[in-house]
Design an enzyme around this catalytic site. Sequence first.
Site, PDB file in Angstrom:
ATOM      1  N   ARG A   1      10.483  -0.930  12.691  1.00  0.00           N
ATOM      2  CA  ARG A   1       9.115  -0.795  13.202  1.00  0.00           C
ATOM      3  C   ARG A   1       8.848  -1.835  14.280  1.00  0.00           C
ATOM      4  NH1 ARG A   1       4.761   0.022   8.379  1.00  0.00           N
ATOM      5  NH2 ARG A   1       3.543  -1.259   9.813  1.00  0.00           N
TER       6      ARG A   1
ATOM      7  N   ARG B   1      11.987  -5.731   5.097  1.00  0.00           N
ATOM      8  CA  ARG B   1      11.949  -4.295   5.428  1.00  0.00           C
ATOM      9  C   ARG B   1      12.666  -4.043   6.762  1.00  0.00           C
ATOM     10  NH1 ARG B   1       6.259  -1.564   5.544  1.00  0.00           N
ATOM     11  NH2 ARG B   1       5.894  -3.060   7.211  1.00  0.00           N
TER      12      ARG B   1
ATOM     13  N   LYS C   1       0.837  -1.215   0.000  1.00  0.00           N
ATOM     14  CA  LYS C   1       0.000   0.000   0.000  1.00  0.00           C
ATOM     15  C   LYS C   1       0.869   1.261   0.000  1.00  0.00           C
ATOM     16  CE  LYS C   1      -2.089  -1.115   3.896  1.00  0.00           C
ATOM     17  NZ  LYS C   1      -1.460  -2.419   4.187  1.00  0.00           N
TER      18      LYS C   1
ATOM     19  N   ARG D   1      -1.674  -8.538  13.232  1.00  0.00           N
ATOM     20  CA  ARG D   1      -2.091  -7.544  12.212  1.00  0.00           C
ATOM     21  C   ARG D   1      -2.938  -8.226  11.116  1.00  0.00           C
ATOM     22  NH1 ARG D   1       3.754  -5.489  10.810  1.00  0.00           N
ATOM     23  NH2 ARG D   1       2.798  -4.271   9.150  1.00  0.00           N
TER      24      ARG D   1
ATOM     25  N   ARG E   1     -10.043   1.574   7.742  1.00  0.00           N
ATOM     26  CA  ARG E   1      -9.677   0.214   8.114  1.00  0.00           C
ATOM     27  C   ARG E   1     -10.821  -0.518   8.791  1.00  0.00           C
ATOM     28  NH1 ARG E   1      -3.723   0.647   8.399  1.00  0.00           N
ATOM     29  NH2 ARG E   1      -2.923  -1.414   8.821  1.00  0.00           N
TER      30      ARG E   1
HETATM   31  P1  AP5 Z   1       4.720  -1.516   1.923  1.00  0.00           P
HETATM   32  O1  AP5 Z   1       4.516  -0.714   0.685  1.00  0.00           O
HETATM   33  O2  AP5 Z   1       5.274  -0.836   3.129  1.00  0.00           O
HETATM   34  O3  AP5 Z   1       3.384  -2.285   2.308  1.00  0.00           O
HETATM   35  P2  AP5 Z   1       2.156  -1.806   3.185  1.00  0.00           P
HETATM   36  O4  AP5 Z   1       0.971  -2.527   2.665  1.00  0.00           O
HETATM   37  O5  AP5 Z   1       2.100  -0.322   3.240  1.00  0.00           O
HETATM   38  O6  AP5 Z   1       2.622  -2.426   4.559  1.00  0.00           O
HETATM   39  P3  AP5 Z   1       2.542  -1.906   6.036  1.00  0.00           P
HETATM   40  O7  AP5 Z   1       3.276  -2.954   6.831  1.00  0.00           O
HETATM   41  O8  AP5 Z   1       3.002  -0.510   6.183  1.00  0.00           O
HETATM   42  O9  AP5 Z   1       1.007  -2.016   6.260  1.00  0.00           O
HETATM   43  P4  AP5 Z   1       0.175  -2.003   7.536  1.00  0.00           P
HETATM   44  O10 AP5 Z   1      -1.191  -1.906   7.040  1.00  0.00           O
HETATM   45  O11 AP5 Z   1       0.433  -3.166   8.435  1.00  0.00           O
HETATM   46  O12 AP5 Z   1       0.792  -0.768   8.351  1.00  0.00           O
HETATM   47  P5  AP5 Z   1       0.296   0.715   8.633  1.00  0.00           P
HETATM   48  O13 AP5 Z   1       1.497   1.530   8.745  1.00  0.00           O
HETATM   49  O14 AP5 Z   1      -0.801   1.116   7.754  1.00  0.00           O
HETATM   50  O15 AP5 Z   1       5.643  -2.767   1.518  1.00  0.00           O
HETATM   51  C1  AP5 Z   1       6.117  -3.677   2.477  1.00  0.00           C
HETATM   52  C2  AP5 Z   1       7.488  -4.193   2.019  1.00  0.00           C
HETATM   53  O16 AP5 Z   1       7.314  -4.961   0.830  1.00  0.00           O
HETATM   54  C3  AP5 Z   1       8.475  -3.060   1.657  1.00  0.00           C
HETATM   55  O17 AP5 Z   1       9.749  -3.431   2.041  1.00  0.00           O
HETATM   56  C4  AP5 Z   1       8.353  -2.951   0.113  1.00  0.00           C
HETATM   57  O18 AP5 Z   1       9.533  -2.496  -0.481  1.00  0.00           O
HETATM   58  C5  AP5 Z   1       8.035  -4.386  -0.274  1.00  0.00           C
HETATM   59  N1  AP5 Z   1       7.154  -4.475  -1.447  1.00  0.00           N
HETATM   60  C6  AP5 Z   1       6.059  -3.680  -1.740  1.00  0.00           C
HETATM   61  N2  AP5 Z   1       5.485  -4.076  -2.893  1.00  0.00           N
HETATM   62  C7  AP5 Z   1       6.207  -5.148  -3.340  1.00  0.00           C
HETATM   63  C8  AP5 Z   1       6.093  -5.995  -4.500  1.00  0.00           C
HETATM   64  N3  AP5 Z   1       5.123  -5.843  -5.407  1.00  0.00           N
HETATM   65  N4  AP5 Z   1       7.004  -6.975  -4.642  1.00  0.00           N
HETATM   66  C9  AP5 Z   1       8.017  -7.165  -3.708  1.00  0.00           C
HETATM   67  N5  AP5 Z   1       8.171  -6.377  -2.594  1.00  0.00           N
HETATM   68  C10 AP5 Z   1       7.278  -5.408  -2.422  1.00  0.00           C
HETATM   69  O19 AP5 Z   1      -0.354   0.522  10.103  1.00  0.00           O
HETATM   70  C11 AP5 Z   1       0.430   0.202  11.228  1.00  0.00           C
HETATM   71  C12 AP5 Z   1      -0.438   0.207  12.469  1.00  0.00           C
HETATM   72  O20 AP5 Z   1      -0.972   1.537  12.690  1.00  0.00           O
HETATM   73  C13 AP5 Z   1      -1.681  -0.691  12.439  1.00  0.00           C
HETATM   74  O21 AP5 Z   1      -1.385  -2.021  12.795  1.00  0.00           O
HETATM   75  C14 AP5 Z   1      -2.591   0.010  13.450  1.00  0.00           C
HETATM   76  O22 AP5 Z   1      -2.209  -0.264  14.779  1.00  0.00           O
HETATM   77  C15 AP5 Z   1      -2.305   1.480  13.183  1.00  0.00           C
HETATM   78  N6  AP5 Z   1      -3.216   2.050  12.170  1.00  0.00           N
HETATM   79  C16 AP5 Z   1      -2.857   2.587  10.961  1.00  0.00           C
HETATM   80  N7  AP5 Z   1      -3.938   3.033  10.305  1.00  0.00           N
HETATM   81  C17 AP5 Z   1      -5.001   2.773  11.090  1.00  0.00           C
HETATM   82  C18 AP5 Z   1      -6.393   2.992  10.955  1.00  0.00           C
HETATM   83  N8  AP5 Z   1      -6.914   3.558   9.851  1.00  0.00           N
HETATM   84  N9  AP5 Z   1      -7.197   2.612  11.971  1.00  0.00           N
HETATM   85  C19 AP5 Z   1      -6.708   2.055  13.103  1.00  0.00           C
HETATM   86  N10 AP5 Z   1      -5.387   1.812  13.286  1.00  0.00           N
HETATM   87  C20 AP5 Z   1      -4.539   2.172  12.290  1.00  0.00           C
END
Ligand code: AP5
Length: 207
Positions: free
Chosen positions: A139, A127, A13, A150, A88
């Site tokens: 992280r 990562r 994402k 998660r 979410r």
């Molecule tokens: P990346 O692009 O970072 O993937 P992502 O889907 O953004 O992964 P996240 O781990 O950031 O998602 P998340 O939903 O768990 O975390 P968030 O920060 O939103 O890619 C991941 C890795 O893969 C990278 O190294 C990249 O280079 C690689 N990659 C990408 N695409 C690839 C491909 N096609 N092929 C190969 N490699 C690839 O949330 C964290 C926490 O915050 C949550 O758990 C929650 O506690 C809180 N939170 C955030 N938003 C909310 C909300 N709206 N409501 C409530 N709590 C929330």
Amino acid sequence: MRIVVLGLPGAGKGTQASRIAEKLDIPHLSTGDMLRAAVQSRTCIDKKAKAVMERGELVPDQLVVAAVIERIARSDARRGFVLDGFPRTIAQAEAFDDLLHTRGLELDHAIELQVDEQILLTRVMARAREARERGEQVRADDNHETLRIRLDAYKKQTAPLIDYYRSKDILKSIDGLQPIDTVTENVFRVIRRTMLKGCRGDQRAHE
Ligand code: AP5
């Protein structure tokens, strides 16, 4: 253009949202990044958010919705935005739709990146390793145990959004297992198609 990007943790994402934002010259709003920054800067929300995020659970809806409302009110979001990690839950999606409606706006796309669960641990651990090698902070939720929680939170609380956006006819599902550049090409194919339809619609309206 107003876009939300959906997908399992590690689906890509953030990677795709930042490319969309750069190309369309609109802000990339990641609620995960916003919450991590709040935790780092020790704002009033940090105490509530920190422990929840470290456990891999979702932060309360009202806290995240308030942060997003404040952020999209800024002038740089007037032309649009790409949201990554928000909404979410159905409650977040409904609150956000209500807010947009009061402003006479609506979402253009909900882009779902589809991946197999098995690949996610590899991506998240890569990562973490890369961050460590660069001397950056890893992280707190990028580990095997928290990823499991998660994933569970996604299945129970976020997955229903797929049907929610499908019923609104704005859901586009894209294979997130392809190489990063291929995923980006497919995302832009979807966006361009809608932009072209919009242009044709405008033309017809002027004929
Ligand atoms: P990346 O692009 O970072 O993937 P992502 O889907 O953004 O992964 P996240 O781990 O950031 O998602 P998340 O939903 O768990 O975390 P968030 O920060 O939103 O890619 C991941 C890795 O893969 C990278 O190294 C990249 O280079 C690689 N990659 C990408 N695409 C690839 C491909 N096609 N092929 C190969 N490699 C690839 O949330 C964290 C926490 O915050 C949550 O758990 C929650 O506690 C809180 N939170 C955030 N938003 C909310 C909300 N709206 N409501 C409530 N709590 C929330």
